[in-house]
Design an enzyme around this catalytic site. Structure first.
Site, PDB file in Angstrom:
ATOM      1  N   HIS A   1       0.831  -1.206   0.000  1.00 61.22           N
ATOM      2  CA  HIS A   1       0.000   0.000   0.000  1.00 61.22           C
ATOM      3  C   HIS A   1       0.861   1.250   0.000  1.00 61.22           C
ATOM      4  O   HIS A   1       0.539   2.244  -0.675  1.00 61.22           O
ATOM      5  CB  HIS A   1      -0.927  -0.026   1.218  1.00 61.22           C
ATOM      6  CG  HIS A   1      -1.787   1.180   1.343  1.00 61.22           C
ATOM      7  ND1 HIS A   1      -1.603   2.121   2.332  1.00 61.22           N
ATOM      8  CD2 HIS A   1      -2.839   1.614   0.605  1.00 61.22           C
ATOM      9  CE1 HIS A   1      -2.494   3.078   2.196  1.00 61.22           C
ATOM     10  NE2 HIS A   1      -3.255   2.791   1.163  1.00 61.22           N
TER      11      HIS A   1
ATOM     12  N   GLU B   1       2.063   1.766  -3.489  1.00 64.64           N
ATOM     13  CA  GLU B   1       0.990   2.328  -4.325  1.00 64.64           C
ATOM     14  C   GLU B   1       0.915   3.842  -4.163  1.00 64.64           C
ATOM     15  O   GLU B   1       0.774   4.591  -5.143  1.00 64.64           O
ATOM     16  CB  GLU B   1      -0.341   1.671  -3.949  1.00 64.64           C
ATOM     17  CG  GLU B   1      -1.559   2.264  -4.632  1.00 64.64           C
ATOM     18  CD  GLU B   1      -2.714   2.490  -3.678  1.00 64.64           C
ATOM     19  OE1 GLU B   1      -3.255   3.618  -3.638  1.00 64.64           O
ATOM     20  OE2 GLU B   1      -3.064   1.540  -2.954  1.00 64.64           O
ATOM     21  N   HIS B   2       1.019   4.327  -2.935  1.00 63.37           N
ATOM     22  CA  HIS B   2       0.987   5.771  -2.690  1.00 63.37           C
ATOM     23  C   HIS B   2       2.195   6.458  -3.306  1.00 63.37           C
ATOM     24  O   HIS B   2       2.076   7.511  -3.936  1.00 63.37           O
ATOM     25  CB  HIS B   2       0.954   6.050  -1.188  1.00 63.37           C
ATOM     26  CG  HIS B   2      -0.409   6.062  -0.599  1.00 63.37           C
ATOM     27  ND1 HIS B   2      -0.980   7.179  -0.033  1.00 63.37           N
ATOM     28  CD2 HIS B   2      -1.344   5.074  -0.480  1.00 63.37           C
ATOM     29  CE1 HIS B   2      -2.185   6.895   0.420  1.00 63.37           C
ATOM     30  NE2 HIS B   2      -2.429   5.613   0.160  1.00 63.37           N
TER      31      HIS B   2
ATOM     32  N   GLU C   1      -4.617   7.893   7.136  1.00 55.69           N
ATOM     33  CA  GLU C   1      -5.575   6.944   6.559  1.00 55.69           C
ATOM     34  C   GLU C   1      -5.847   5.797   7.523  1.00 55.69           C
ATOM     35  O   GLU C   1      -6.998   5.357   7.690  1.00 55.69           O
ATOM     36  CB  GLU C   1      -5.040   6.418   5.231  1.00 55.69           C
ATOM     37  CG  GLU C   1      -5.992   5.517   4.485  1.00 55.69           C
ATOM     38  CD  GLU C   1      -5.435   5.025   3.164  1.00 55.69           C
ATOM     39  OE1 GLU C   1      -6.121   4.232   2.494  1.00 55.69           O
ATOM     40  OE2 GLU C   1      -4.309   5.421   2.803  1.00 55.69           O
TER      41      GLU C   1
END
Length: 410
Positions: free
Chosen positions: A47, A50-51, A127
């Site tokens: 993740h 991905e960012h 997040e």
């Protein structure tokens, strides 16, 4: 049109679902890696990667990556799941090459600048905090952990604050080199774009992937357990479920039909009995989840503190009643709902692009919509009865979150 698939000499798979009458196209890259393939000490790294893909390349900074797509009215985004990571865009048909260029750029030329990395770590931690503060979101992470304790598939996709803070740019870059090989990527598009055009874009843009490494196969073990997370909330959130079926299991479509009639809409048993007749909930639904080598069948509901004691027995009772009271009308209605959903989903270029990519990663090729519809239609009354009976004999998990004293010791 039927989606087409080509495998290039370098191992990259290109899948295209052409829709000539629309004015746009969805285009993206789906990578066959996600949190399921992470070791415990790097949980959440897929993740983070991905960012970071959007945080600047050799030719574009983070703002320019966003502006170059939005300046032509397009849309650019990404997501990480347990089994795959996706980077996708939607643009007008004449901007397909631009979208492919941006996607290729962020996956081949990202800088992983330390300043941007530190800033994005804070964004991801925000997040994580937001997820922890959202009970009807975090409860599914709790449930996953109860189904698969101490296994990669049971860990949160986002990781934890402590782990995210421990990552370095070099660690994330190394993760990318180890998992983002051409053989593990599907370059997909749907809309007003030809298959030959996609192949040309792939050959022109995707030239810098060199790794031949693919994630190791993971075979999770469903263990099942019960856990209560007490918290001062307005509602008690409950998820319970059973070991389900993987993608390739003969009961894959049976589980979808069963879930639809049990808790898949306003006419479903759970909605009618638990909400409409008893007024115990506002939200209740069931859903099957499948992976390459695992699966769950789950039910979610939320209710007030004083109705917790009535909710769970009522939900269990509905599951027990199905094998004895199921009607052919229910099965046919559920199949009609599923097939209609497939047809309506086919009107979205992004949905069709994602479907072609996901099916290629899972099955090795896109599956025609007519074939899926036939597989749904072939589910029999007896199939559903047998599945509903077998479900009640399988390992199960139960998670409660909120004011749920009444669940303790259930």
């Amino acid at each position: 049109m039927v989606a087409r698939l080509s495998t290039l000499a370098n191992g990259l798979r290109v899948a295209t679902d052409e829709i000539p009458h629309v004015q746009s196209c969805a285009i993206g890259m789906w990578v066959g890696t996600g949190s399921m393939y992470e070791k415990a000490e790097v949980n959440g790294i897929s993740h983070v990667l991905e960012h970071m893909a959007f945080k600047g390349t050799q030719t574009r900074n983070a703002q320019e990556i966003a502006e170059v797509i939005e300046s032509v009215g397009g849309y650019l985004n990404a997501y990480t799941s347990r089994e795959m990571t996706a980077y996708h865009a939607r643009v007008l048909k004449e901007d397909a090459a631009l979208a492919a260029d941006v996607l290729a750029d962020i996956l081949q030329n990202s800088l992983f600048d330390p300043i941007e990395f530190a800033r994005e770590q804070e964004v991801i931690i925000q997040e994580i905090g937001q997820t922890l503060d959202t009970p009807d979101d975090i409860i599914f992470d709790y449930f996953q952990d109860m189904c698969y304790p101490n296994q990669p598939i049971g860990r949160p996709i986002l990781g934890t604050e402590e782990l995210v803070r421990s990552f370095t740019p070099d660690l994330v870059k190394n993760h990318m080199r180890q998992n983002y090989s051409l053989e593990n990527i599907v370059f997909a598009a749907s809309g007003n774009i030809k298959h030959e055009e996609m192949i040309a874009l792939a050959e022109a843009k995707l030239t810098q992937f060199t790794s031949k490494v693919a994630p190791e196969e993971v075979t999770p073990t469903f263990e099942g357990s019960v856990r209560i997370f007490e918290k001062d909330l307005e509602q008690a959130h409950i998820v319970f479920g059973f070991e389900g079926v993987p993608y390739h299991h003969p009961d894959y479509y049976v589980s979808s039909v069963y879930s639809t009639l049990l808790g898949g809409g306003m006419s479903s048993r759970l909605f009618q009995e638990i909400r409409e007749k008893r007024g115990l909930v506002y939200t209740i639904y069931s859903f099957p989840t499948s992976y390459l080598n695992a699966g769950q069948f789950s039910v979610y509901a939320a209710t007030s503190e004083n109705q917790v004691k009535d909710l769970l027995p009522a939900m269990y009772e509905e599951l027990r009643k199905v094998p004895k009271t199921l009607t052919m009308e229910e099965v046919n209605r559920a199949k009609a709902q599923l097939k209609a959903g497939l047809m309506m989903g086919a009107e979205s270029t992004m949905a069709r692009c994602e479907q072609a990519a996901r099916q290629t990663l899972i099955h090795g090729h896109p599956i025609p919509l007519t074939e899926i519809s036939k597989l749904v239609e072939n589910v029999t009354f007896e199939n559903v009865i047998q599945f509903s009976e077998s479900l009640l004999t399988r390992k199960s998990s139960l998670v409660g979150h909120g004011p749920i004293q009444e669940l303790v010791g259930y």
